[in-house]
Design a protein around this motif. Structure first.
Motif, PDB file in Angstrom:
ATOM      1  N   VAL A   1       0.838  -1.203   0.000  1.00  0.00           N
ATOM      2  CA  VAL A   1       0.000   0.000   0.000  1.00  0.00           C
ATOM      3  C   VAL A   1       0.871   1.251   0.000  1.00  0.00           C
ATOM      4  CG1 VAL A   1      -1.557   1.377   1.441  1.00  0.00           C
ATOM      5  CG2 VAL A   1      -2.047  -1.032   1.030  1.00  0.00           C
TER       6      VAL A   1
ATOM      7  N   ASN B   1      -1.647   3.524  -2.441  1.00  0.00           N
ATOM      8  CA  ASN B   1      -3.067   3.242  -2.678  1.00  0.00           C
ATOM      9  C   ASN B   1      -3.660   2.612  -1.418  1.00  0.00           C
ATOM     10  OD1 ASN B   1      -5.601   2.503  -3.503  1.00  0.00           O
ATOM     11  ND2 ASN B   1      -4.939   1.257  -5.231  1.00  0.00           N
TER      12      ASN B   1
ATOM     13  N   LEU C   1      -6.207  -0.508  -1.727  1.00  0.00           N
ATOM     14  CA  LEU C   1      -5.766  -1.563  -2.644  1.00  0.00           C
ATOM     15  C   LEU C   1      -6.593  -2.833  -2.504  1.00  0.00           C
ATOM     16  CD1 LEU C   1      -3.752  -2.798  -4.659  1.00  0.00           C
ATOM     17  CD2 LEU C   1      -2.276  -3.345  -2.704  1.00  0.00           C
TER      18      LEU C   1
ATOM     19  N   GLY D   1      -9.100  -4.171  -5.293  1.00  0.00           N
ATOM     20  CA  GLY D   1      -8.684  -5.408  -5.941  1.00  0.00           C
ATOM     21  C   GLY D   1      -9.749  -6.489  -5.874  1.00  0.00           C
TER      22      GLY D   1
ATOM     23  N   VAL E   1      -3.669  -4.097  -9.601  1.00  0.00           N
ATOM     24  CA  VAL E   1      -4.791  -4.164  -8.662  1.00  0.00           C
ATOM     25  C   VAL E   1      -5.657  -5.382  -8.953  1.00  0.00           C
ATOM     26  CG1 VAL E   1      -6.897  -3.004  -7.887  1.00  0.00           C
ATOM     27  CG2 VAL E   1      -4.812  -1.680  -8.274  1.00  0.00           C
TER      28      VAL E   1
ATOM     29  N   TYR F   1      -3.810  -8.592  -7.922  1.00  0.00           N
ATOM     30  CA  TYR F   1      -3.800  -8.639  -6.454  1.00  0.00           C
ATOM     31  C   TYR F   1      -5.161  -9.087  -5.920  1.00  0.00           C
ATOM     32  CZ  TYR F   1      -3.612  -7.269  -1.596  1.00  0.00           C
ATOM     33  OH  TYR F   1      -3.672  -7.293  -0.223  1.00  0.00           O
TER      34      TYR F   1
END
Length: 243
Positions: free
Chosen positions: A124, A129, A132, A136, A159, A162
């Protein structure tokens, strides 16, 4: 080697102490960079009790300072674990060895980037972000309705990947935990009764271990049942309101 109940409690104590040092590491690092409202507490993550350090003020730090504050916990925990391992080398006490291994596992678990632990916050900080995980997983869920190519246009590939891995890992952990709980006969009660009936010398440590295990499994079952209820209720209400 046979471990007594007191040996197990000693290992648990050293492991918990390492976790406390871990959180103090976060707090000390954040304080060094200017945070003045840093708190340490205990909370729940899924069904697991966890220690945490509130580093809300760290969002005002630079990316480098935030990352150093995040990794500081693992650093101090690793130093403590190394000292415990040195203690094993000097004394050959297997409790120290087991505690150092438990601390190592805790460190590796904390560096897992797909759960909201230190590894996640490092990513992060690196990507800058804070949402995240939410973005995601939301993006990954949309793959059930939209093509991959269309979803990539809406969000970044990092993203999306993830989110997919996080969703798969979360599903795996919940399924595995559910199977382990339901496959355990009587949530440990049977084992407790059997042990009490056959043991001539049942100490306090034995009671703590056996009943602690049963309590955790019971709480885990309640949590999973509650989550299933909320999921079904949400789906039912959504379907009912759509008609």
């Amino acid at each position: 080697m046979f471990y007594t109940s007191m040996d197990i409690l000693l290992v648990a104590f050293l492991t918990m102490l390492a976790i406390l040092i871990h959180e103090l590491g976060h707090a000390i690092s954040a304080y060094r960079y200017g945070a003045r409202r840093v708190s340490i507490g205990i909370g729940w993550y899924f069904i697991f009790p966890v220690a945490y350090a509130d580093l809300s003020e760290s969002w005002g730090f630079s990316v480098r300072q935030r990352m150093l504050s995040t990794i500081a916990g693992v650093f101090y925990q690793a130093v403590f674990g190394s000292l415990i391992f040195i203690g094993f080398l000097v004394t050959e006490n297997m409790c120290f060895y087991s505690a150092s291994i438990a601390i190592l596992i805790s460190i590796l678990w904390n560096l897992n980037p797909f759960l909201r632990l230190d590894g996640y916050w490092l990513i992060v900080d690196l990507l800058d972000n804070p949402n995240l995980r939410k973005e995601g997983i939301t993006s990954a869920k949309r793959l059930f309705k939209t093509p991959v190519s269309a979803e990539i246009k809406k969000t970044s590939i990092i993203v999306l990947v993830y989110g997919v891995i996080s969703l798969l890992l979360l599903t795996f952990l919940l399924v595995k935990l559910s199977l382990e709980i339901y496959q355990t006969q009587g949530f440990g009660i049977y084992e407790i009764i059997k042990h009490v009936a056959t043991s001539d010398n049942l100490g306090i440590a034995d009671w703590v271990l056996y009943f602690g295990t049963s309590l955790w499994k019971g709480l885990a079952l309640i949590f999973l049942s509650w989550q299933a209820y909320l999921y079904v209720q949400k789906k039912f209400i959504k379907q009912r309101t759509s008609h």
